[in-house]
Every structure is written in C-alpha cells, then in structure tokens.
Motif scaffolding. Sequence first.
Motif, PDB file in Angstrom:
ATOM      1  N   MET A   1      85.422  25.693  42.269  1.00 36.61           N
ATOM      2  CA  MET A   1      84.052  25.956  42.245  1.00 36.61           C
ATOM      3  C   MET A   1      83.888  27.675  42.282  1.00 36.61           C
ATOM      4  O   MET A   1      84.351  28.254  43.161  1.00 36.61           O
ATOM      5  N   LEU A   2      83.281  28.203  41.416  1.00 37.31           N
ATOM      6  CA  LEU A   2      83.093  29.844  41.152  1.00 37.31           C
ATOM      7  C   LEU A   2      81.785  30.155  41.411  1.00 37.31           C
ATOM      8  O   LEU A   2      80.877  29.331  41.114  1.00 37.31           O
ATOM      9  N   LEU A   3      81.519  31.028  41.889  1.00 34.85           N
ATOM     10  CA  LEU A   3      80.083  31.848  41.797  1.00 34.85           C
ATOM     11  C   LEU A   3      79.649  32.185  40.634  1.00 34.85           C
ATOM     12  O   LEU A   3      80.243  32.620  39.509  1.00 34.85           O
ATOM     13  N   ASP A   4      78.266  32.002  40.370  1.00 29.60           N
ATOM     14  CA  ASP A   4      77.676  32.226  39.301  1.00 29.60           C
ATOM     15  C   ASP A   4      76.405  33.289  39.570  1.00 29.60           C
ATOM     16  O   ASP A   4      75.604  33.021  40.339  1.00 29.60           O
ATOM     17  N   ALA A   5      76.621  34.551  39.017  1.00 32.13           N
ATOM     18  CA  ALA A   5      75.390  35.520  39.525  1.00 32.13           C
ATOM     19  C   ALA A   5      74.106  35.074  39.088  1.00 32.13           C
ATOM     20  O   ALA A   5      73.116  35.366  39.934  1.00 32.13           O
ATOM     21  N   SER A   6      73.907  34.316  38.067  1.00 29.11           N
ATOM     22  CA  SER A   6      72.622  34.003  37.538  1.00 29.11           C
ATOM     23  C   SER A   6      71.972  32.704  38.550  1.00 29.11           C
ATOM     24  O   SER A   6      70.736  32.457  38.595  1.00 29.11           O
ATOM     25  N   GLN A   7      72.854  32.113  39.574  1.00 33.01           N
ATOM     26  CA  GLN A   7      72.376  31.314  40.487  1.00 33.01           C
ATOM     27  C   GLN A   7      72.383  31.715  42.018  1.00 33.01           C
ATOM     28  O   GLN A   7      72.291  30.885  42.714  1.00 33.01           O
ATOM     29  N   SER A   8      72.687  33.094  42.042  1.00 37.39           N
ATOM     30  CA  SER A   8      73.095  33.539  43.220  1.00 37.39           C
ATOM     31  C   SER A   8      71.920  34.533  43.956  1.00 37.39           C
ATOM     32  O   SER A   8      71.132  34.896  42.877  1.00 37.39           O
ATOM     33  N   GLN A   9      71.750  34.464  45.216  1.00 31.53           N
ATOM     34  CA  GLN A   9      71.125  35.545  45.887  1.00 31.53           C
ATOM     35  C   GLN A   9      72.133  36.265  47.122  1.00 31.53           C
ATOM     36  O   GLN A   9      72.668  35.316  47.541  1.00 31.53           O
ATOM     37  N   LEU A  10      71.769  37.446  47.424  1.00 27.72           N
ATOM     38  CA  LEU A  10      72.489  38.071  48.290  1.00 27.72           C
ATOM     39  C   LEU A  10      71.562  38.372  49.598  1.00 27.72           C
ATOM     40  O   LEU A  10      70.436  38.771  49.536  1.00 27.72           O
ATOM     41  N   VAL A  11      72.162  38.088  50.905  1.00 31.79           N
ATOM     42  CA  VAL A  11      71.535  38.172  52.050  1.00 31.79           C
ATOM     43  C   VAL A  11      72.226  39.183  52.888  1.00 31.79           C
ATOM     44  O   VAL A  11      73.326  38.830  53.065  1.00 31.79           O
ATOM     45  N   LEU A  12      71.829  40.376  53.327  1.00 25.21           N
ATOM     46  CA  LEU A  12      72.618  41.345  54.453  1.00 25.21           C
ATOM     47  C   LEU A  12      71.868  41.293  55.597  1.00 25.21           C
ATOM     48  O   LEU A  12      70.563  41.673  55.863  1.00 25.21           O
ATOM     49  N   VAL A  13      72.483  41.052  56.531  1.00 26.32           N
ATOM     50  CA  VAL A  13      72.019  40.651  57.996  1.00 26.32           C
ATOM     51  C   VAL A  13      72.422  41.765  58.882  1.00 26.32           C
ATOM     52  O   VAL A  13      73.444  41.973  59.306  1.00 26.32           O
ATOM     53  N   ASP A  14      71.301  42.183  59.321  1.00 28.19           N
ATOM     54  CA  ASP A  14      71.305  43.124  60.541  1.00 28.19           C
ATOM     55  C   ASP A  14      72.446  44.342  60.571  1.00 28.19           C
ATOM     56  O   ASP A  14      73.238  44.355  61.618  1.00 28.19           O
ATOM     57  N   TYR A  15      72.498  45.074  59.692  1.00 29.10           N
ATOM     58  CA  TYR A  15      73.437  46.174  59.543  1.00 29.10           C
ATOM     59  C   TYR A  15      72.568  47.540  60.152  1.00 29.10           C
ATOM     60  O   TYR A  15      72.204  48.344  59.554  1.00 29.10           O
ATOM     61  N   GLN A  16      72.392  47.134  61.715  1.00 31.17           N
ATOM     62  CA  GLN A  16      71.254  48.150  62.101  1.00 31.17           C
ATOM     63  C   GLN A  16      71.951  49.587  62.738  1.00 31.17           C
ATOM     64  O   GLN A  16      72.949  49.421  63.331  1.00 31.17           O
ATOM     65  N   ALA A  17      71.158  50.507  62.636  1.00 32.49           N
ATOM     66  CA  ALA A  17      71.687  51.801  62.925  1.00 32.49           C
ATOM     67  C   ALA A  17      72.028  51.822  64.533  1.00 32.49           C
ATOM     68  O   ALA A  17      73.340  52.351  64.628  1.00 32.49           O
ATOM     69  N   ARG A  18      71.511  51.290  65.315  1.00 31.94           N
ATOM     70  CA  ARG A  18      71.970  51.223  66.725  1.00 31.94           C
ATOM     71  C   ARG A  18      72.992  50.127  67.104  1.00 31.94           C
ATOM     72  O   ARG A  18      73.680  50.204  68.139  1.00 31.94           O
ATOM     73  N   LEU A  19      73.002  49.277  66.272  1.00 32.35           N
ATOM     74  CA  LEU A  19      73.961  48.217  66.506  1.00 32.35           C
ATOM     75  C   LEU A  19      75.487  48.503  66.098  1.00 32.35           C
ATOM     76  O   LEU A  19      76.439  48.328  66.634  1.00 32.35           O
ATOM     77  N   GLU A 171      81.649  28.551  52.358  1.00 32.80           N
ATOM     78  CA  GLU A 171      82.611  29.025  51.597  1.00 32.80           C
ATOM     79  C   GLU A 171      83.069  30.519  52.063  1.00 32.80           C
ATOM     80  O   GLU A 171      82.193  31.375  52.251  1.00 32.80           O
ATOM     81  N   LEU A 172      84.315  30.903  52.498  1.00 33.88           N
ATOM     82  CA  LEU A 172      84.518  32.140  52.947  1.00 33.88           C
ATOM     83  C   LEU A 172      85.123  33.034  51.898  1.00 33.88           C
ATOM     84  O   LEU A 172      86.373  32.577  51.050  1.00 33.88           O
ATOM     85  N   VAL A 173      84.701  34.009  51.295  1.00 36.64           N
ATOM     86  CA  VAL A 173      85.189  34.938  50.182  1.00 36.64           C
ATOM     87  C   VAL A 173      85.335  36.429  50.718  1.00 36.64           C
ATOM     88  O   VAL A 173      84.734  36.771  51.881  1.00 36.64           O
ATOM     89  N   THR A 174      85.568  37.216  49.745  1.00 32.35           N
ATOM     90  CA  THR A 174      85.631  38.739  50.126  1.00 32.35           C
ATOM     91  C   THR A 174      84.920  39.496  49.126  1.00 32.35           C
ATOM     92  O   THR A 174      84.276  38.730  48.030  1.00 32.35           O
ATOM     93  N   THR A 175      84.549  40.515  49.119  1.00 34.58           N
ATOM     94  CA  THR A 175      83.703  41.510  48.424  1.00 34.58           C
ATOM     95  C   THR A 175      84.075  41.353  46.845  1.00 34.58           C
ATOM     96  O   THR A 175      83.451  41.042  45.982  1.00 34.58           O
ATOM     97  N   GLU A 176      85.439  41.572  46.701  1.00 37.25           N
ATOM     98  CA  GLU A 176      86.130  41.522  45.472  1.00 37.25           C
ATOM     99  C   GLU A 176      86.042  40.334  44.776  1.00 37.25           C
ATOM    100  O   GLU A 176      85.772  40.224  43.561  1.00 37.25           O
ATOM    101  N   MET A 177      86.301  39.046  45.568  1.00 38.36           N
ATOM    102  CA  MET A 177      85.931  37.918  44.932  1.00 38.36           C
ATOM    103  C   MET A 177      84.620  37.680  44.425  1.00 38.36           C
ATOM    104  O   MET A 177      84.445  37.000  43.309  1.00 38.36           O
ATOM    105  N   VAL A 178      83.750  38.147  45.298  1.00 35.46           N
ATOM    106  CA  VAL A 178      82.341  37.728  44.797  1.00 35.46           C
ATOM    107  C   VAL A 178      82.228  38.479  43.591  1.00 35.46           C
ATOM    108  O   VAL A 178      81.647  38.100  42.333  1.00 35.46           O
ATOM    109  N   GLY A 179      82.405  39.817  43.307  1.00 32.78           N
ATOM    110  CA  GLY A 179      82.551  40.844  42.089  1.00 32.78           C
ATOM    111  C   GLY A 179      83.179  40.206  40.812  1.00 32.78           C
ATOM    112  O   GLY A 179      82.470  39.945  39.948  1.00 32.78           O
TER     113      GLY A 179
END
Length: 199
Positions: A1-19, A171-179
């Motif tokens: 099972m591989l990721l498909d960009a056309s079926q994907s959305q990216l969610v970036l959670v709480d990379y907040q300046a004070r945190l 599924e646990l992946v890395t940035t390069e796996m996603v790319g």
Amino acid sequence: MLLDASQSQLVLVDYQARLMPAIFEGEAAAANAVRLGQLAKLLGVPVFGTEQNPSKLGENLPAIRALCDRTLAKMHFSGAEEGLGEWLRAPAQAPKGNARSLPKHLQKPAQAEERNTIVIAGCEAHVCLLQTALDLLEDDFEVWVVTDACSSRTERNRDAAFDRLAGAGAELVTTEMVGFEWLATAEHPKFKEFQALIR
C-alpha cells in the motif's frame, strides 16, 4: 500500500511558536513539516493546519502557517472535535444540467473527488497529534503519521504515541517516504525540485 498524491491531504498540527522551544528535537520536526508542506504545494496536495489555544500558545511558525490553505484554531486537543473532519471531506457539488435533465428526485448528488488519505504530523505527538489522528481513523480516514516531523516535550511520550497510533491502524512513515511515494517515479516533472527539498 503506497501513498497517492491525488488521494492525499496534509494536516500539520500545532507547530506553535511558544510551544516549539520545549519540544524534543523540535527544530528537526519543524524543518520536516516545512518540507512536507512545500512538497504538498508542488504536487497540489491540500494543506491544513491546526493551532491549540493560539491566544496562549501563539500561531504556528510563520514558515508552516504560510503553507496552509486553512488553519483551525481549537481548544479541544483533537482537531476533529472542532470541525477538521468536515474540512477534509469533499463537499457535495450541485447537480449540473438543463431543463431536459432528469427530475431532481432521480438525480444522484455529484461528489467532489474524495481525498480520504490523511498525511499528518505535529506536536505534541502524544496529545493533539494522537487525539486528532485517532479521531480521523474513527471517522474512516486512512491516516499516515510522518514520524520525523512529529515530537513531544519528551522522547518517551513521542515514542509512546507512535506505538499507540500503529496499534490503532495508522501507518508510520517518514518525510522522504511520503515524498518518494507521492512522486512515484524519477521521471516525475517535480522530481528535481523534491530532491532540492531533501538535500
């Protein structure tokens, strides 16, 4: 099972300046989140952000906030509790046609293209990321957690979150796996731009 960009959305959670200064290996996690967002923009993948109690913790880091199509301010630890799931679901489109088309009761509602695969990363892994990801799994999304773009204040809490998410079906992946999976081939027209992002 591989990721498909056309079926994907990216969610970036709480990379907040004070945190982020309190986060274990926070600079590396944030740098990978920026890479993910840049890659998503290259490939037309929608990007959403969340911010936990921004009046207290501040907005997401500017480089991350700039990559998000929309950012959800929230008080619940799970973004799904405050409407993130509705943002990620494709809205029904109005039926098209003219006076000679089928009567309304015979028409099927036209659906926008579903993007049911959620690639997610964020902080803190054992709180907001975990609860958001578990709720998205419960809502029948496929959830892919980008481990090298996630962290917590302690390494132990981060790793416990990964164990729990894997056990729940993420599924646990890395940035390069996603790319590399989103691109699928070295002949992809954006391959050289992706290479520049990961060097």
